[in-house]
Every structure is written in C-alpha cells, then in structure tokens.
Design a protein around this motif. Structure first.
Motif, short mmCIF file in Angstrom:
data_model
loop_
_atom_site.label_atom_id
_atom_site.label_comp_id
_atom_site.label_asym_id
_atom_site.label_seq_id
_atom_site.Cartn_x
_atom_site.Cartn_y
_atom_site.Cartn_z
N LYS A 65 34.36 75.42 62.00
CA LYS A 65 35.46 76.14 62.65
C LYS A 65 35.45 75.95 64.16
O LYS A 65 36.51 75.83 64.79
CB LYS A 65 35.37 77.62 62.29
CG LYS A 65 35.63 77.92 60.81
CD LYS A 65 35.55 79.39 60.49
CE LYS A 65 36.72 80.14 61.11
NZ LYS A 65 36.71 81.59 60.73
N GLN A 66 34.25 75.90 64.76
CA GLN A 66 34.15 75.77 66.21
C GLN A 66 33.94 74.32 66.66
O GLN A 66 33.89 74.04 67.86
CB GLN A 66 32.99 76.63 66.72
CG GLN A 66 33.16 78.12 66.44
CD GLN A 66 31.90 78.92 66.68
OE1 GLN A 66 30.99 78.47 67.38
NE2 GLN A 66 31.82 80.12 66.09
N ASP A 67 33.81 73.41 65.71
CA ASP A 67 33.61 71.98 65.98
C ASP A 67 32.45 71.74 66.95
O ASP A 67 32.62 71.24 68.06
CB ASP A 67 34.90 71.33 66.52
CG ASP A 67 34.82 69.80 66.52
OD1 ASP A 67 33.89 69.25 65.89
OD2 ASP A 67 35.69 69.17 67.16
N TRP A 68 31.26 72.09 66.51
CA TRP A 68 30.08 71.89 67.34
C TRP A 68 29.90 70.43 67.71
O TRP A 68 29.49 70.12 68.84
CB TRP A 68 28.83 72.36 66.58
CG TRP A 68 28.74 73.84 66.39
CD1 TRP A 68 29.65 74.78 66.81
CD2 TRP A 68 27.71 74.56 65.72
NE1 TRP A 68 29.25 76.04 66.46
CE2 TRP A 68 28.05 75.95 65.79
CE3 TRP A 68 26.52 74.20 65.09
CZ2 TRP A 68 27.24 76.94 65.24
CZ3 TRP A 68 25.72 75.18 64.54
CH2 TRP A 68 26.07 76.53 64.60
N GLY A 93 23.66 79.43 56.16
CA GLY A 93 24.95 79.50 55.47
C GLY A 93 26.08 79.80 56.44
O GLY A 93 27.16 79.20 56.38
N ARG A 94 25.83 80.72 57.38
CA ARG A 94 26.84 81.05 58.40
C ARG A 94 27.01 79.90 59.39
O ARG A 94 28.11 79.65 59.89
CB ARG A 94 26.45 82.33 59.12
CG ARG A 94 26.52 83.58 58.23
CD ARG A 94 26.43 84.87 59.05
NE ARG A 94 25.14 85.00 59.71
CZ ARG A 94 24.08 85.61 59.16
NH1 ARG A 94 24.18 86.11 57.94
NH2 ARG A 94 22.95 85.72 59.82
N TYR A 95 25.91 79.19 59.68
CA TYR A 95 25.98 78.05 60.61
C TYR A 95 26.97 76.99 60.11
O TYR A 95 27.75 76.43 60.90
CB TYR A 95 24.61 77.40 60.77
CG TYR A 95 23.66 78.12 61.70
CD1 TYR A 95 24.02 79.30 62.34
CD2 TYR A 95 22.38 77.60 61.94
CE1 TYR A 95 23.13 79.95 63.19
CE2 TYR A 95 21.48 78.25 62.79
CZ TYR A 95 21.87 79.43 63.40
OH TYR A 95 20.99 80.06 64.24
N PHE A 96 26.93 76.69 58.80
CA PHE A 96 27.82 75.66 58.26
C PHE A 96 29.29 76.02 58.51
O PHE A 96 30.08 75.16 58.91
CB PHE A 96 27.58 75.48 56.75
CG PHE A 96 26.32 74.74 56.40
CD1 PHE A 96 26.18 73.40 56.74
CD2 PHE A 96 25.28 75.36 55.74
CE1 PHE A 96 25.01 72.70 56.42
CE2 PHE A 96 24.12 74.68 55.41
CZ PHE A 96 23.97 73.35 55.75
N ILE A 97 29.63 77.28 58.27
CA ILE A 97 31.01 77.72 58.48
C ILE A 97 31.37 77.67 59.96
O ILE A 97 32.41 77.12 60.35
CB ILE A 97 31.20 79.15 57.94
CG1 ILE A 97 30.82 79.24 56.45
CG2 ILE A 97 32.64 79.62 58.16
CD1 ILE A 97 31.71 78.50 55.53
N ALA A 98 30.50 78.21 60.80
CA ALA A 98 30.77 78.28 62.24
C ALA A 98 30.87 76.88 62.85
O ALA A 98 31.73 76.64 63.73
CB ALA A 98 29.69 79.09 62.94
#
Length: 461
Positions: A338-341, A330-335
């Motif tokens: 936001k960080q444009d992996w 869940g946190r990965y999706f947000i990060a």
C-alpha cells in the motif's frame, strides 16, 4: 536402572502440537478397517495421528498430552462453545468405540484380527484444558515405525476439509489403492472392504456413497479432477469401477484452509505468480483474507517487489536473532504494498528481479517434487513388476493351475472377447498375451499385499 527410572520410562508423556497441514502417515490396514465413528470423531482421531512426531518411538505405556482448545481450533469448533470440553468428549467417544483390523483371507478363509478401542485411557482438566490420552499398546505398531510398503501417506488438510464420514472413508480407501497403482476393481470388493451400506443395492450405494463423495472430494481437496466410473449401462449391470486422482493445477493448491469464496476471489483477481507469492507469504504470517479490495488496481510488479523487501527483512531479522511475531510480518506485507516501500527506497527494479527469481524457484521446487513423486511411484511399480515375473516363473504347474482357477473371473475379464487361453498361460511363453495378463493379475495382488514379496509387506506378518 532404578525402579523409579523404570516407572518414569513406562509412563512417558509426549506433548502434541496440533498439525492441520502436511502429510499424515498411517498403516494401510486403516483403509479397510471396520469402525463406527461420527465425522468429528474420525477427524479428531486423524488430527491426533497427524500431530504425532513421525520419529517418535512410544514406550509400552505412553501418555499423549495436548491443549484441547488448540485441537478445537484445528477442528473448526465454534469459539462460543466449551471447545475444550467438546474435544474431550470426542476422545471419550473414541475410548468407547473400537477399531477392527483384519488381514486378507488365506485360501481357507482364515484371517489375522486385531480388535481394540481407539483410546485406552483419558483425563481432562477443565481449568488448564489439558487432555491426556493413552492408546492400547499394541495399536502403536499401526502408527509408528511402519515398514516400507505398509503405510499410507495423506495430506491431513484434505481429510479435515471433507464434510461426511462416507467421503472420508472412500477417499482414504481409494488413496491407498492409488498408492498401490491399482485403479480398477470389482464393485463387490469395493463394497466388502469399505463395509458401508452392505445390504443396499449398488444403485443405492452409488447414490449414498459414490456420487456425493465425488462432489465433496472435488470441491474440498486438491484433486479437482477426481473421478469414479463404472461399467454399467443400458441393460448391463455394473460390476467394475475405474477411478483416478489428478491433482489440480499448482495455483489451486495454495490456500487449502481459506474459505472457498475467498479462494475464488483470489484466483479471479491475481495471476498464478502472485498466488505463488501469497502462498509463500502465508508461511510468514500473511493473511490473504486481509486483502479484500486493498490490492485492487495495484500493478503486480509492485506487489512482487514489495513482498520481496518484506521477505528480505524477515531473513535479516532471523539471522540477527530478532525475528518478530508472525502477525507483525503479516501487517508488513500489506503496508509494504500500500505504501510502496520499494518505490520509496528506489529499489523497485532490483527487488522486482529478485522477487521474480524467488517465485520461479518456488514453482520449480513444486515441479521437481511432482516429478520425484512420479519417479518414486514408477520405481515402486518396477520393483513389484520384477517380483511378479519372478513369482510367475517360480510357480509349479500345479500352483499355476490353482492360481488360474481361483482368479478365473479376473483373467477372463482382462482377456475380453478372445478369452483366456489356459494352455498358452501354462507354457509361460512371453510372446503370448496370456503371460502378460497372468503377470498383471499377480502384480495387482502383490501390490495389494495378497501375495508376499521378498520383503514383508503386511503388518500382520
């Protein structure tokens, strides 16, 4: 088998995990069953049913065991309260309340009756919050191994979302008729079978049951276009209602458990393809409520490409047996957004293409599911139509005259101003409209279980 093994089999325990999403299957008799429960008692009962394994075959005395606090979470009971105890009290009330199931009357007014308390035995441990309940053995037949044509399938989230007992009762009752492809019925039948406010006028019944239920069902369930109309008018008494369920657009069905204000915000901010993406991600731990304003101004292509990278990571972790907890993903999706992996790893173009394919596949699955559902309904209607025609053809003249006498008001209503010509009906010529109207009445009664088909369609038989 030893005496000890027989004892263990007779007192088998089944542990339940509360399921507040997905289908719930229950006997069609529950649609018209008589009971007096509060809103929360009825929700607890249906959550209990929905949480059962559909393939489970109970023994004569099965004990169902579950964590009362987990049930409380699904019932949205205030976390500051003694939630386990509140759930235990709900089931205690169920043990004190009864359900009255009755078959349809035969020609002489006789009925089959099944009458029992919902719960036959209960124990609650306040330290572990474990609740153990048993149901009357014969009640099992209304919950398990239901034969084709005798059960009603509902989405449990729709039931749990409704706010009043009348809206739940009306919703379940009309969903069962909808399953039978019946969308028109007399007000007398509606009121008799629902058993709500039996001594009130129709005007009062409409004010207390129909009007508020329409608003609730439209607001809380996926059926935003649900309607009930009657044939009343200036100087004309209402005698019949017509109703219909239409599922809302796919984009409106993604987040049944979110607060309406948040769902509204998501719909206003994002396109359907992004809502599809969010709904898939929710199954992997993504929480749309975390977004708030974090995705404002971010291009949708960036959201799609980065969500795809997270989905890929989840798939790889699963394949390697290293899948993490859902809240981590869940946190990965947000990060990732936001960080444009995807941009940082120069995968934007490829990830966007694969992400769009993932969305399109999900949309296609939903459309195929809806088509399949429509085809199944049509197959059911065709099955009953064939047997309705066979039934009319097999009637003796005496049977036919008796049938027309018993159903005269319905046949005359369908015939309209021209009237129903009994002589034409007796000829059973397919060119006469009376043949079609006669078959239509038989069809409706057959689908409602009033007339048997070659395959048994009643749990009472």
């Amino acid at each position: 088998m030893s005496a000890q093994e027989e004892m263990q089999l007779a007192h088998r325990s089944v542990f339940l995990i509360p399921k507040d999403a997905g289908p719930m299957t229950i006997a069609q008799e529950f649609a018209t069953a008589k009971y007096a429960l509060s809103k929360n008692q009825l929700k607890a009962w249906y959550l209990f049913i929905a949480s059962m394994d559909e393939h489970h075959v109970p023994e004569q005395s099965t004990t169902y065991v579950f964590d009362a606090v987990r049930f409380a979470d699904k019932l949205n009971i205030n976390a500051t309260k003694a939630r386990g105890m509140i759930v235990a009290e709900l089931f205690t009330k169920l043990s004190q309340n009864y359900i009255d199931l009755r078959s349809r009357e035969d020609g002489s007014g006789e009925q089959n009756i099944y009458h029992a308390n919902f719960i036959s035995e209960l124990s609650y441990n306040r330290k572990t919050h474990i609740l153990e309940v048993s149901i009357p053995p014969r009640l099992n037949q209304y919950l398990f191994n239901l034969r084709e044509g005798t059960y009603l399938s509902l989405d449990i989230e729709d039931i749990l979302a409704l706010d009043t007992i009348v809206s739940m009762r009306l919703f379940i009752y009309l969903r069962n008729l909808d399953r039978l492809n019946i969308h028109e019925l007399s007000i007398d039948r509606l009121r008799k079978e629902m058993g709500l406010y039996p001594d009130s006028s129709y005007k009062e019944f409409k004010r207390r049951v129909i009007t508020p239920s329409i608003k609730e069902i439209r607001y809380h369930t996926k059926y935003k276009n649900f309607f009930i109309d009657d044939d009343g008018g200036p100087g004309r008494k209402a005698t019949t209602i017509v109703f219909g369920f239409t599922k809302q657009a796919i984009a409106d069905t993604y987040f049944p458990n979110l607060a309406p204000a948040l769902v509204k915000q998501l719909r206003e901010k994002f396109s359907e393809r992004i809502l599809v993406l969010f709904s898939m991600a929710c199954e992997e731990g993504f929480e749309p409520s975390y977004i708030k304003d974090n995705f404002d101004g971010i291009p949708e292509d960036r959201i799609v490409s980065n969500f795809h990278l997270v989905f890929d990571r989840i798939t790889k972790d699963e394949r390697m047996g290293k899948k993490k907890e859902l809240d981590v993903y869940g946190r990965y999706f947000i990060a990732a957004v936001k960080q444009d992996w995807a941009g940082a790893s120069h995968q934007t173009k490829t990830a966007l293409k694969k992400g769009m394919a993932r969305i399109e596949n999900k949309q296609l699955e939903e459309r195929m599911r809806e088509v399949q559902e429509q085809e199944e309904n049509q197959d059911r209607a065709n099955f009953y139509l064939k047997h309705a025609k066979d039934y009319v053809a097999a009637m003796t003249l005496s049977d036919l005259l008796t049938f027309m006498k018993r159903n005269a008001s319905q046949l005359d209503y369908l015939a309209g101003r021209k009237g129903f010509n009994r002589e034409h009906a007796c000829s059973r010529k397919k060119t006469y409209r009376e043949y079609r109207l006669l078959t239509q009445v038989v069809l409706g009664k057959m689908m409602a279980g009033e007339i048997p088909t070659p395959k048994t369609n009643s749990l009472f038989e």
